[in-house]
Scaffold this active site. Structure first.
Site, PDB file in Angstrom:
ATOM      1  N   GLY A   1      -7.721  20.321  18.757  1.00  0.00           N
ATOM      2  CA  GLY A   1      -7.506  21.886  18.697  1.00  0.00           C
ATOM      3  C   GLY A   1      -7.637  22.881  20.138  1.00  0.00           C
ATOM      4  N   GLY A   2      -7.699  23.794  19.840  1.00  0.00           N
ATOM      5  CA  GLY A   2      -8.536  24.886  21.014  1.00  0.00           C
ATOM      6  C   GLY A   2      -9.621  25.147  20.607  1.00  0.00           C
TER       7      GLY A   2
ATOM      8  N   GLN B   1       0.858  -1.464  -0.191  1.00  0.00           N
ATOM      9  CA  GLN B   1      -0.146  -0.192   0.183  1.00  0.00           C
ATOM     10  C   GLN B   1       1.032   1.705   0.200  1.00  0.00           C
ATOM     11  OE1 GLN B   1      -3.165   2.294   2.406  1.00  0.00           O
ATOM     12  NE2 GLN B   1      -2.857   0.506   3.360  1.00  0.00           N
TER      13      GLN B   1
ATOM     14  N   ASP C   1       0.036   3.848   5.964  1.00  0.00           N
ATOM     15  CA  ASP C   1       0.470   3.548   4.721  1.00  0.00           C
ATOM     16  C   ASP C   1       0.347   4.882   3.741  1.00  0.00           C
ATOM     17  OD1 ASP C   1       1.387   0.728   4.675  1.00  0.00           O
ATOM     18  OD2 ASP C   1      -0.315   0.198   4.882  1.00  0.00           O
TER      19      ASP C   1
ATOM     20  N   GLU D   1       1.401  -1.156   8.172  1.00  0.00           N
ATOM     21  CA  GLU D   1       0.291   0.295   8.884  1.00  0.00           C
ATOM     22  C   GLU D   1      -0.170   0.180  10.071  1.00  0.00           C
ATOM     23  OE1 GLU D   1      -1.866   2.482   7.345  1.00  0.00           O
ATOM     24  OE2 GLU D   1      -1.672   2.902   9.357  1.00  0.00           O
TER      25      GLU D   1
HETATM   26  N1  CAO Z   1      11.694  -9.997  -9.048  1.00  0.00           N
HETATM   27  C1  CAO Z   1      13.000 -11.243  -8.644  1.00  0.00           C
HETATM   28  N2  CAO Z   1      12.486 -10.877  -6.756  1.00  0.00           N
HETATM   29  C2  CAO Z   1      11.984  -9.809  -6.690  1.00  0.00           C
HETATM   30  C3  CAO Z   1      11.389  -8.729  -7.663  1.00  0.00           C
HETATM   31  C4  CAO Z   1      11.290  -8.901  -8.621  1.00  0.00           C
HETATM   32  N3  CAO Z   1      10.348  -8.296  -9.444  1.00  0.00           N
HETATM   33  N4  CAO Z   1      10.134  -7.802  -6.605  1.00  0.00           N
HETATM   34  C5  CAO Z   1      11.256  -7.987  -5.303  1.00  0.00           C
HETATM   35  N5  CAO Z   1      11.190  -9.235  -5.141  1.00  0.00           N
HETATM   36  C6  CAO Z   1      11.958 -10.459  -4.333  1.00  0.00           C
HETATM   37  C7  CAO Z   1      12.653  -9.414  -3.312  1.00  0.00           C
HETATM   38  O1  CAO Z   1      14.178  -9.269  -3.614  1.00  0.00           O
HETATM   39  C8  CAO Z   1      13.019  -9.667  -2.062  1.00  0.00           C
HETATM   40  O2  CAO Z   1      13.588 -11.039  -2.767  1.00  0.00           O
HETATM   41  P1  CAO Z   1      14.886 -10.978  -0.774  1.00  0.00           P
HETATM   42  O3  CAO Z   1      14.572 -10.452   0.163  1.00  0.00           O
HETATM   43  O4  CAO Z   1      15.946 -12.425  -1.075  1.00  0.00           O
HETATM   44  O5  CAO Z   1      16.213  -9.715  -1.032  1.00  0.00           O
HETATM   45  C9  CAO Z   1      11.717 -10.209  -1.798  1.00  0.00           C
HETATM   46  O6  CAO Z   1      11.407 -10.462  -3.412  1.00  0.00           O
HETATM   47  C10 CAO Z   1      10.658 -10.150  -0.782  1.00  0.00           C
HETATM   48  O7  CAO Z   1      11.258  -7.914  -1.157  1.00  0.00           O
HETATM   49  P2  CAO Z   1      10.080  -7.742   0.835  1.00  0.00           P
HETATM   50  O8  CAO Z   1      10.889  -8.061   1.869  1.00  0.00           O
HETATM   51  O9  CAO Z   1       9.727  -6.049   0.305  1.00  0.00           O
HETATM   52  O10 CAO Z   1       9.179  -8.252   1.386  1.00  0.00           O
HETATM   53  P3  CAO Z   1       7.965  -9.530   1.909  1.00  0.00           P
HETATM   54  O11 CAO Z   1       6.804  -9.324   1.815  1.00  0.00           O
HETATM   55  O12 CAO Z   1       8.555  -9.691   2.574  1.00  0.00           O
HETATM   56  O13 CAO Z   1       7.920  -7.891   2.803  1.00  0.00           O
HETATM   57  C11 CAO Z   1       7.197  -5.490   3.704  1.00  0.00           C
HETATM   58  C12 CAO Z   1       6.687  -6.835   2.855  1.00  0.00           C
HETATM   59  C13 CAO Z   1       6.235  -4.587   3.524  1.00  0.00           C
HETATM   60  C14 CAO Z   1       6.567  -6.220   5.565  1.00  0.00           C
HETATM   61  C15 CAO Z   1       8.339  -5.010   3.403  1.00  0.00           C
HETATM   62  O14 CAO Z   1       8.326  -4.912   2.342  1.00  0.00           O
HETATM   63  C16 CAO Z   1       9.137  -3.821   4.798  1.00  0.00           C
HETATM   64  O15 CAO Z   1       9.243  -3.391   5.719  1.00  0.00           O
HETATM   65  N6  CAO Z   1       8.936  -2.948   3.436  1.00  0.00           N
HETATM   66  C17 CAO Z   1       8.818  -1.627   3.660  1.00  0.00           C
HETATM   67  C18 CAO Z   1       7.424  -1.312   4.873  1.00  0.00           C
HETATM   68  C19 CAO Z   1       6.808  -0.516   3.752  1.00  0.00           C
HETATM   69  O16 CAO Z   1       6.282   0.166   2.868  1.00  0.00           O
HETATM   70  N7  CAO Z   1       5.765  -1.257   4.895  1.00  0.00           N
HETATM   71  C20 CAO Z   1       4.068  -0.878   4.430  1.00  0.00           C
HETATM   72  C21 CAO Z   1       3.440  -2.134   3.250  1.00  0.00           C
HETATM   73  S1  CAO Z   1       1.963  -1.819   2.899  1.00  0.00           S
HETATM   74  O17 CAO Z   1       1.544  -1.863   4.180  1.00  0.00           O
END
Ligand code: CAO
Length: 415
Positions: free
Chosen positions: A247-248, A17, A168, A139
């Site tokens: 607020g106030g 998001q 988000d 979020e």
């Molecule tokens: N081709 C190949 N690999 C890909 C890719 C693509 N096109 N796009 C993503 N990937 C891979 C990444 O390289 C990563 O791999 P590694 O961990 O092996 O390096 C993997 O996909 C997963 O990425 P991620 O760790 O970001 O995803 P997740 O689902 O494990 O975590 C989230 C999700 C949201 C918790 C994390 O991305 C995060 O903390 N983001 C920052 C904060 C944020 O934006 N949070 C709000 C999200 S909205 O609620």
């Protein structure tokens, strides 16, 4: 009509998001947003909370309008080569991966600068540098870590998260502003820079009035506009303020006619000092105008409960819309509690494009929130979200790939 960000190319590496809200805004302002997704699956939200079998979820479609989608395995060697071309081709890379993901792909800040020194790299992370910087964040984690939850809810209940996605979507907004500022600075410097919006920081920014109250509490040990005053107890941290105004001007939520059956038959009422005379007149308490216990805002503060009980004794005799009409005749500020059901059908919001109906080839028509930011010389037309990889061939052709290259890339599962 030309759009404000015409000519700006965004390499959109966002998912879920927070990042997608940012790049959707940039797309609505005219940028060409190229969303890079994993072949086969794409953004995880395409499949989350699905309501139509086989069709992209509303979660995805409502956050990814006006974008183009390319599928690309960025961990494969050929995928990395294509990504390199995209970095050269674009102005801004936006990502909200977990910390370290982009580096592990081989696209460190140093490497990106070598490829394209004008590139702006914009990131959402859960936390800024510090003890929690490696944590994954969603979020509600941000709402809790940014001070919102500890200050939301009722005094005798647990902390509460809010329905507004301040962690988000709020951080996405912050990041979009940072990107536009960096693009503006690049006009003078010719160089890109890194832009970071941490979700904890974004939530805290939206909670700044609570940090204001923290310091007032530390100085005076009491917050006179909070419901804990005068009979409750204050501790050392800002307490939950229920529906008290931030607020106030004191305010709260009062019942309206039909509240027994309708969970949204309520109205936010603000006892604004300059219209105190009108308030007393409308609710039939003219005697309060000369009563020293009620005549001044200071005198009323310890008696707000009594004031709002009298207001509610009047509002329960009216529907929220009747009450709103009468109060607005007297310039008394108030807000009816509107449900999503009501907002979805609001003709004024439809007319301004804040609520839009969008057609989708797999799910048919659906409602979305359009661009809430209106520019007089850059009107937004909301286009449906892309299907997974819908623009892969088109984008690769723009990068100079021939049709034969695409066949072999597809066979190797790179796209
Ligand atoms: N081709 C190949 N690999 C890909 C890719 C693509 N096109 N796009 C993503 N990937 C891979 C990444 O390289 C990563 O791999 P590694 O961990 O092996 O390096 C993997 O996909 C997963 O990425 P991620 O760790 O970001 O995803 P997740 O689902 O494990 O975590 C989230 C999700 C949201 C918790 C994390 O991305 C995060 O903390 N983001 C920052 C904060 C944020 O934006 N949070 C709000 C999200 S909205 O609620």
């Amino acid at each position: 009509m030309a759009l404000a960000l015409d000519g700006v190319r965004i390499l959109d590496f966002t998912h879920v998001q927070s990042g997608p809200t940012c790049t959707q805004l940039l797309a609505w302002l005219g940028a060409d947003v190229i969303k890079v997704e994993k072949p086969g699956s794409g953004d995880i939200t395409r499949q989350q909370l699905r309501d139509v079998p086989g069709a992209d979820s509303l979660y995805f479609t409502m956050l990814n309008h006006n974008k183009r989608s390319i599928t690309l395995d960025t961990k494969s060697e050929q995928g990395k080569q294509i990504l390199e071309r995209l970095v050269r081709h674009c102005d801004v890379l936006v990502e909200n991966f977990a910390p370290g993901v982009l580096d592990r792909m081989g696209f460190t800040w140093g490497r990106i600068q070598e490829i394209n020194p004008r590139m702006i790299v914009a990131s959402v992370k859960g936390f800024g540098p510090g003890p929690y910087e490696e944590c994954k964040v969603y979020e509600n984690v941000a709402q809790c870590a940014g001070g919102a939850a500890s200050t939301t809810g009722f005094d005798d209940g647990p902390p509460l998260v809010t329905g507004a996605q301040i962690g988000d979507s709020g951080t996405g907004l912050h990041l979009a502003l940072g990107i536009v500022a960096a693009l503006y600075q690049r006009v003078a410097t010719g160089r890109g820079q890194k832009v970071l919006a941490a979700m904890q920081d974004g939530v805290l920014n939206l909670c700044r009035v609570k940090l204001r109250d923290q310091q007032r509490l530390a100085r005076t040990a009491v917050l006179t506009e909070y419901p804990q005053y005068p009979h409750g107890r204050f501790g050392s941290a800002v307490p939950r303020a229920a529906n008290a105004s931030g607020g106030g001007q004191p305010g709260t939520i009062v019942k309206c006619k039909g509240w027994e059956r309708d969970p949204n038959a309520y109205l936010y009422f603000i006892a604004q000092a300059p219209v105190w005379k009108e308030i007393c007149h409308v609710i039939g308490r003219e005697q309060w105008l000369t009563d020293p216990n009620f005549a001044t805002p200071e005198a009323r503060l310890p008696r707000l409960k009594e004031v709002f009980e009298a207001v509610e004794a009047w509002t329960v005799t009216k529907t929220k819309f009747e009450a709103m009409a009468i109060l607005n005749e007297h310039d008394i500020p108030c807000g009816p509690i509107l449900s999503m059901e009501g907002l979805a059908h609001d003709p004024a919001l439809r007319a301004t494009g804040t609520i839009v109906e969008v057609d989708h080839p797999k799910r048919g028509p659906y409602l979305s929130v359009g661009n809430p930011i209106k520019l007089s010389a850059s009107a937004t037309k909301v286009r449906r979200s892309p299907l997974l990889g819908e623009h892969t061939d088109e984008i690769l052709a723009e990068l100079g790939y021939a049709a034969a290259d695409l066949d072999s890339l597809r066979a190797a599962k790179v796209i």
